[in-house]
Design an enzyme around this catalytic site. Structure first.
Site: not given
Length: 425
Positions: A18, A21, A50-53, A119, A234, A274, A333, A368, A373-374
């Site tokens: 849920g 993706a 929770w993804a912030q970037g 970033e 991370h 990273r 992460h 990555r 990721s998103l």
């Protein structure tokens, strides 16, 4: 929700997961009948929220998908599938447009254009954000609203998949625990979007639900698994006794925050990939030294408004990032490995697709690139949906009720704690 029977018709497509993706795939599958199984109340147990970037995409004037792909390939430690990286970057702007249409309030500049940030390991600013560090939360809120309003989508919460079902060589659904009760779900197409495995580590930024269950059930069913050792740490989680460890977004380093030792001296280029930054920090923390992210000069009094999520997490731990550096340490992460999937998300098993963090497409290689990721979730979610809609889906027969879980499928709390400590060590 009405009580489920022991065996449920999941419609045309069954999606386990849920998060971003799973929900994006479900929306793209309309008008096919879709059942989404969420391991927690929808939106609560997914890393996506929770993804912030933000999301990386070549949407700014002068930027090109080719440049985004080149940065992705360079960050992946020589192990990126270059064709997949180009596909990911090429389709990124269209997926940003989809999210805008769903109502995601991406930040804009004074001219009303999408604002972009820098970033680590990106050659130029190309990250679209929501209020600095709230992209994941805002995207998930928009998707949840759209999914709840879609008549073709049924959502079943507190449902954790534990075994795939096969009919001959084809996957035809799965068994899941729904609020603790075994239920069988049958469908001609099954999509795994169950997220990663970060919660198998003692120090992680992932929710407790991210224990690699999708990877495990695919492996037990005989699916090809690719690069399971590719785990990204991370560099900057808040170094405090909190599980999961609160993330300190990479956008802070993009805004000029510095990594320093206890004496205030810088020791690494903050905008390296990273893996390199995480290793530089770990080399010090493993000797018992403290490492800090100092944003006092770069962000200062703007912190509460520019990065509200990080600010709130710091203040809960009695750290005021406006006045003091933030203690940080690397945390598990993201999982680049997973269920081997092609450019359309097809696994090695007929009838089974995978997308998002549970899948391994080769797009990330061994490291990555920030904010891909998103992007991976929406690009491959759309591709999975298109592939299923173009496929000829067979009828599936009825199935016996779900079997009880075996000891091998159960995780004892003490054993899990010991495993998490060993994995982090």
């Amino acid at each position: 929700m009405p009580r489920l029977s022991d065996t449920e018709d999941a419609g045309d497509v069954l999606i386990a997961g849920g998060g971003l993706a799973g929900l994006f795939t479900a929306l793209k599958l309309a008008p096919l009948r879709v059942t989404v199984l969420a391991a927690a109340p929808i939106g609560n147990g997914a890393s996506s929220a929770w993804a912030q970037g933000g999301i990386a995409a070549a949407v700014h004037e002068g930027d090109r998908a080719e440049d985004h792909a080149a940065d992705t390939i360079a960050a992946g430690a020589g192990l990126v599938d270059e064709a997949t990286a180009h596909l990911l970057a090429r389709e990124a702007p269209a997926r940003i447009a989809d999210l805008l249409q769903l109502g995601v309030p991406f930040d804009r500049d004074l001219e009303g254009k999408l604002a972009v940030g820098l970033e680590a390991a990106h050659g130029r600013a190309r990250i679209v954000h929501v209020r600095g560090d709230m992209a994941g939360k805002a995207i998930m809120e928009a998707l949840i609203a759209a999914v709840r309003a879609a008549p073709s989508i049924r959502i079943i919460e507190n449902a954790e998949a534990y075994e795939l079902i096969s009919e001959g060589a084809r996957i035809t659904g799965l068994h899941a625990l729904v609020a603790g009760r075994p239920v069988t779900f049958r469908a001609p197409a099954t999509v795994l979007a169950t997220g990663g495995a970060g919660a198998l580590y003692a120090v992680t930024t992932n929710p407790a639900e991210s224990r690699g269950q999708g990877l495990a059930i695919a492996a037990r069913a005989g699916a090809l698994i690719a690069d399971p050792e590719f785990v990204q740490f991370h560099p900057t989680a808040i170094d405090a006794e909190k599980d999961p460890a609160p993330l300190v977004t990479e956008a802070l380093r993009g805004a000029g925050a510095k990594l320093v030792d206890a004496g205030g001296a810088r020791f690494v280029d903050e905008l390296l990939p990273r893996d390199q930054v995480a290793r530089a920090i770990a080399a010090r923390t493993q000797k018992g030294e403290k490492v800090f992210l100092d944003a006092r000069d770069a962000v200062g009094t703007k912190f509460p408004h520019a990065f509200p999520t990080v600010y709130a997490n710091c203040m809960k731990l009695d750290i005021d990032p406006v006045r003091a550096p933030i203690p940080v340490a690397p945390a598990a992460h993201y999982h680049m490995g997973g269920v081997a999937a092609d450019e359309n998300g097809r696994s090695s098993l007929e009838g089974l697709w995978a997308c998002g963090e549970v899948a391994s497409t080769g797009a990330h290689g061994a490291n990555r690139l920030a904010s891909n990721s998103l992007l991976e979730a929406v690009v491959f979610g759309a591709r999975v949906a298109a592939d299923i809609m173009n496929a000829s889906l067979p009828q599936v027969s009825a199935s016996a009720p779900a079997p009880e879980l075996t000891d091998a499928q159960m995780l004892d709390a003490d054993a899990l704690l010991a495993l998490r400590r060993a994995m982090s060590a």
